[in-house]
Design a protein around this motif. Structure first.
Motif, mmCIF file in Angstrom:
data_model
loop_
_atom_site.group_PDB
_atom_site.id
_atom_site.type_symbol
_atom_site.label_atom_id
_atom_site.label_comp_id
_atom_site.label_asym_id
_atom_site.label_seq_id
_atom_site.Cartn_x
_atom_site.Cartn_y
_atom_site.Cartn_z
ATOM 1 N N LYS A 15 -9.402 35.615 7.127
ATOM 2 C CA LYS A 15 -11.217 34.626 7.135
ATOM 3 C C LYS A 15 -10.799 33.625 7.768
ATOM 4 O O LYS A 15 -11.770 33.235 8.989
ATOM 5 C CB LYS A 15 -11.899 35.111 5.885
ATOM 6 C CG LYS A 15 -13.353 34.682 6.083
ATOM 7 C CD LYS A 15 -13.838 35.548 5.245
ATOM 8 C CE LYS A 15 -15.619 35.105 5.306
ATOM 9 N NZ LYS A 15 -16.571 36.283 5.918
ATOM 10 N N GLU A 19 -12.623 33.052 11.335
ATOM 11 C CA GLU A 19 -13.497 32.608 11.700
ATOM 12 C C GLU A 19 -13.647 31.388 12.034
ATOM 13 O O GLU A 19 -14.786 31.193 13.037
ATOM 14 C CB GLU A 19 -14.327 32.411 9.906
ATOM 15 C CG GLU A 19 -14.119 34.340 9.438
ATOM 16 C CD GLU A 19 -15.756 34.719 8.794
ATOM 17 O OE1 GLU A 19 -15.790 32.985 8.117
ATOM 18 O OE2 GLU A 19 -16.217 35.258 9.359
ATOM 19 N N GLU A 24 -15.133 37.350 12.843
ATOM 20 C CA GLU A 24 -16.405 37.764 12.217
ATOM 21 C C GLU A 24 -14.996 38.596 11.077
ATOM 22 O O GLU A 24 -14.500 39.957 11.434
ATOM 23 C CB GLU A 24 -17.051 38.747 12.520
ATOM 24 C CG GLU A 24 -18.131 38.829 11.184
ATOM 25 C CD GLU A 24 -18.955 39.506 10.783
ATOM 26 O OE1 GLU A 24 -19.833 39.722 10.256
ATOM 27 O OE2 GLU A 24 -20.214 40.082 12.580
ATOM 28 N N ARG A 26 -14.943 40.750 7.302
ATOM 29 C CA ARG A 26 -15.777 41.502 6.366
ATOM 30 C C ARG A 26 -15.070 41.450 5.283
ATOM 31 O O ARG A 26 -13.705 42.479 6.157
ATOM 32 C CB ARG A 26 -16.711 41.734 6.621
ATOM 33 C CG ARG A 26 -17.657 41.234 7.340
ATOM 34 C CD ARG A 26 -18.962 42.255 7.910
ATOM 35 N NE ARG A 26 -20.144 42.630 6.603
ATOM 36 C CZ ARG A 26 -20.612 42.866 6.323
ATOM 37 N NH1 ARG A 26 -21.529 43.333 7.893
ATOM 38 N NH2 ARG A 26 -21.568 43.630 5.557
ATOM 39 N N GLN A 46 -16.951 39.497 18.641
ATOM 40 C CA GLN A 46 -19.075 38.634 19.031
ATOM 41 C C GLN A 46 -19.177 38.430 20.693
ATOM 42 O O GLN A 46 -20.236 38.196 20.780
ATOM 43 C CB GLN A 46 -19.234 37.836 17.702
ATOM 44 C CG GLN A 46 -18.795 37.991 16.679
ATOM 45 C CD GLN A 46 -19.923 36.840 15.445
ATOM 46 O OE1 GLN A 46 -20.448 36.029 15.418
ATOM 47 N NE2 GLN A 46 -18.974 36.572 14.235
ATOM 48 N N GLY A 285 -21.731 30.239 7.350
ATOM 49 C CA GLY A 285 -21.850 31.923 8.168
ATOM 50 C C GLY A 285 -21.700 33.526 7.889
ATOM 51 O O GLY A 285 -22.018 34.112 8.522
ATOM 52 N N ARG A 286 -21.385 33.361 6.695
ATOM 53 C CA ARG A 286 -21.340 34.400 6.000
ATOM 54 C C ARG A 286 -22.923 35.287 5.711
ATOM 55 O O ARG A 286 -22.177 36.751 6.431
ATOM 56 C CB ARG A 286 -20.672 34.554 5.001
ATOM 57 C CG ARG A 286 -19.978 35.909 4.250
ATOM 58 C CD ARG A 286 -19.404 35.881 2.467
ATOM 59 N NE ARG A 286 -18.147 35.341 3.038
ATOM 60 C CZ ARG A 286 -17.635 35.033 1.748
ATOM 61 N NH1 ARG A 286 -18.069 35.150 0.373
ATOM 62 N NH2 ARG A 286 -16.361 33.753 1.613
ATOM 63 N N GLY A 289 -23.229 36.653 9.229
ATOM 64 C CA GLY A 289 -22.690 37.141 10.262
ATOM 65 C C GLY A 289 -23.278 38.801 9.600
ATOM 66 O O GLY A 289 -23.331 39.640 10.171
#
Length: 340
Positions: A15, A19, A24, A26, A46, A285-286, A289
């Motif tokens: 991450k 990122e 992204e 997760r 993305q 940002g999280r 996303g």
């Protein structure tokens, strides 16, 4: 050690690495509505294709993939087994259906720290694919399972962050040395601290050492933060200048005749200020996303979304987005999904 949260440790490292260049990552991936989220890592592109900046940071076995969703299962201290392959195949099918994806949009990848015996690879038809350490198998139900063996990856810069978790200490040592020599740790302060924290832990002994028991990404970052402060005190001036955020301060200090020793306190404050800003940006940002992923899933299943739903998603916090994601599979309509 069964209590070490390896998927979160590796996920947090990826991450911090990926990122900043728009990929992204997760660590909590909903595969169905009923059970808890699986211990998987989701890497999501993305754009239509990887950018050049992204390709420089993606490891062998990932960089050539055309899919825009990469589902990763890790085996760090455990050997590869038939159960692990079956579980990944199940997750692959469930996530494909729950996310409303086409087969070509999803690629499942198994990353293993311990190198399996040749008989295992032969039994499950894993054949070398491209660069060293990368294998592929085509199961009967379709698609391809990619296998990445960390001990066998080359010493290229793009492989180093993942190779930090290889089972062989000699390979981990080379990976950390590559990160240092190529300046990869300077991508951001938080990535630098994560790498330094991992170095302090993973170069002490084996991946199964007692020091790794229960270690979390937050503890790794704290270890790195303490060590980073020490490095700042002893780092040569030319290396300080190589950190983009500090270059201007050091050059300005030279012009004003201020000794580098007198600048170090100010530099430390600058780094901590940057860290706070990065953490705020990471949280924002999280959340964005998670909202974007839920929105895309809803559009694939229900078509264009009315304004009131888009507004609710935009204003939701992480817990509410998670609740909606878990209810997504069983909901028969948007009204049912957002009935709360």
């Amino acid at each position: 050690m069964g209590n070490t949260d390896w998927h979160n440790l590796v996920g947090a490292t990826l991450k911090e690495l990926l990122e900043p260049v728009g990929i992204e990552v997760r660590m909590e991936v909903p595969v169905t509505a009923a059970p808890p989220r699986a211990d998987l890592i989701l890497i999501r592109r993305q754009q239509e294709s990887w950018t050049e900046a992204q390709r420089l940071l993606l490891a062998d076995g990932l960089v050539d993939l055309a899919a825009d969703h990469i589902l990763v299962e890790l085996k760090i201290t455990e050997s590869l087994t038939e159960d692990a392959l079956s579980r990944l195949s199940m997750y692959d099918t469930l996530f494909l259906e729950s996310a409303g994806l086409q087969r070509g949009q999803l690629q499942s990848v198994l990353i293993a720290a311990i190198t399996p015996r040749p008989e295992f690879l032969e039994r499950f038809a894993f054949l070398p694919f491209g660069p060293g350490g990368v294998y592929a198998s085509q199961p009967l139900w379709g698609g391809t399972i990619r296998l990445i063996l960390l001990n066998e990856l080359s010493d290229e810069k793009r492989n180093a962050p993942l190779k930090c978790f290889a089972s062989r200490q000699a390979e981990r040592k080379k990976a950390f040395e590559t990160i240092k020599q190529t300046g990869l740790f300077r991508i951001s302060v938080t990535f630098g601290q994560t790498v330094i924290g991992l170095w302090r832990l993973l170069m002490q002994g084996s991946l199964n050492s007692p020091e790794m028991e229960g270690i979390s990404p937050e503890q790794v970052a704290l270890l790195g933060r303490e060590w980073f402060d020490f490095l700042l005190d002893v780092m040569p001036e030319e290396e300080l200048i190589a950190i983009p955020k500090l270059e201007q301060l050091v050059l300005q200090g030279r012009q004003e005749g201020i000794r580098i020793g007198e600048l170090r306190g100010e530099l430390r404050g600058e780094l901590r200020g940057e860290l706070r800003g990065e953490l705020r940006g990471e949280l924002k940002g999280r959340l964005e996303g998670e909202a974007r992923l839920l929105t895309n899933q809803l559009k694939r299943r229900f078509g264009p979304l009315p304004d009131w739903i888009q507004e609710r998603i935009a204003k939701a916090d992480s817990s509410l987005l998670e609740a909606w994601s878990l209810r997504f599979v069983d909901a028969q309509s948007l009204e049912e999904l957002f009935s709360d």
